[in-house]
Design an enzyme around this catalytic site. Sequence first.
Site, PDB file in Angstrom:
ATOM      1  N   TYR A 150       0.830  -1.206   0.000  1.00 20.46           N
ATOM      2  CA  TYR A 150       0.000   0.000   0.000  1.00 20.46           C
ATOM      3  C   TYR A 150       0.869   1.264   0.000  1.00 20.46           C
ATOM      4  CZ  TYR A 150      -4.217   2.707   0.971  1.00 20.46           C
ATOM      5  OH  TYR A 150      -5.283   3.566   0.895  1.00 20.46           O
ATOM      6  N   TYR A 169      -5.212   5.501  -7.438  1.00 15.75           N
ATOM      7  CA  TYR A 169      -5.437   5.381  -6.006  1.00 15.75           C
ATOM      8  C   TYR A 169      -6.914   5.124  -5.774  1.00 15.75           C
ATOM      9  CZ  TYR A 169      -5.286   6.093  -1.001  1.00 15.75           C
ATOM     10  OH  TYR A 169      -5.394   5.911   0.354  1.00 15.75           O
TER      11      TYR A 169
END
Lengths: 383, 157
Positions: A288, A338
Amino acid sequence: MAATLKDATAIVGIGQTAFAKQLPQSEKELACRAILAALDDAGIDPSEVDAFSSYTMEETDEVEVAKGIGAGDVTFFSKIGYGGGGSCATVGHLAAAVATGQASVGVAWRSRKRGSGPRPWKNTAVQLPTPGQWTRPFGLLRPADEIGMLARRYMHEYGATRDHLFNVAMACRNRANENPAAMMYERPLTREMYMTARMISDPLCLFDNCLETDGALACVIVSAERARDCRQKPVYVHSVAQGLPSQHHGMVNYWNDDPLSGPAWTAARHLWKQADFGPQDVDVAQIYDAFTPLIPLSLEGYGFCGRGEGAAFTEGGALEMGGRLPINTGGGGLSEAYVHGFNLINEGVKQLRGISTAQVPDAATCLVTAGEGVPTSAILLRA
Amino acid sequence: MTTQTTTTTTSADELLLPVPDEDGAPFWEYAAQGELRIQACAAPDCGKLRFPPRPCCPHCRSFDSEWRRMSGRGRIWSYVRPHPPLLPAYAAQAPYNVILVELADAPQIRLVGNLVTSADAPLDSMDPARLRIGARVQVVFTETGGIAVPRWVLEKS
């Protein structure tokens, strides 16, 4: 002990919409499109879906999605908190539900219009109390500011430099340059561009931040037994963990004894305990990357290197193709899109199917992580 | 933990005001008197400080608490310098600094704040070259929108 999640379920379908700064469709429509694409990929009729999981920040709820795609009776649904920390737990909750017979076909999804939609720090009217009262009046307004604080301390304590953060940004951008679906396809990054970029929250510059994106993704989870009859090669959910460490405070985790050891450490301990293999056996990782400093912190937390060694780990092309640990092979949050980390899940599946645009040869194991710095989650996938 | 959302009307040219919750309210009440106080467990055998404030001691689970006065001295643990895009009032003073101060009395207690040249000086008043991890700082208070807010100045040596 009775049931184990280990390889009991598999991801058999993945789907996504286009990624862009601005898409005309609503979040609800994007969600339905991504889910239907994932079910089509799996060869499963939407009427068979009986379980849903998404993030608490997902604005299209399971009632709307189930109606929209024409799901049958739904017997399991869950939502995971803490923004990007929830991504992998959506798969984990469905794996648990399917493995324990609460449902048979699970869909996890995330739909988001943050490329064109509102951002929290633009909202002047509403303030949250705890912990906002301790941070926001002082101008610590955005996630970039909150993580920048940890990044500065990390750099001070371990000798990490902007060049290390650049290594992270560069690896993600290089992969996005190979991925036609990525926001940053055919948009190369150079060290010169990085070093002269405008600051967002010094020490973090523009290229240390993820791309706000419009788009949606979904994946389909069924039992390992059922997976054998699906259209695609199954990608097994080998191990799952969530992580909320003792005395953790969320993104502004400044108030415990050790702010630099975040939720990754907690999730990792459980993840590896349940697994047949360790960090040294991971072929490719999707970590992440809302901000570049999350990568060295996560490399340490998930055990790829020792405490304080995450920045040095990025040297010598370690994160690039052919390196020690290729990461974020679709481009990640920094350069593909994103969408709260869901693209990392689907990219992990692509790697283990052997169809990534930046394929790691013979990849058989993949770590996927959710947002670090907030209560998090992670999954280990295996071919 | 109190979870209510409080709405305040802040105009675009004003900095955000703290929105105290039930647990945090005493901090702001003492700040109005120019005192930096931190919540501590009031159980006789415990007495540990805790931040952010909360109803129960995580060490001994006592619900008795008191607010202990701090010396107001500390050191910079970390800092950032936010640049726009920011809320308008903050953008007007950007780039400014936000510091994280570990208290001299209790290094595990860290407070977010701003390093300024004097209590009422703007957020960008301090020369950025003087920002340094480990620098010694001293708390001061300034009033904004009827609420006293702590700020930090470099400790005079």
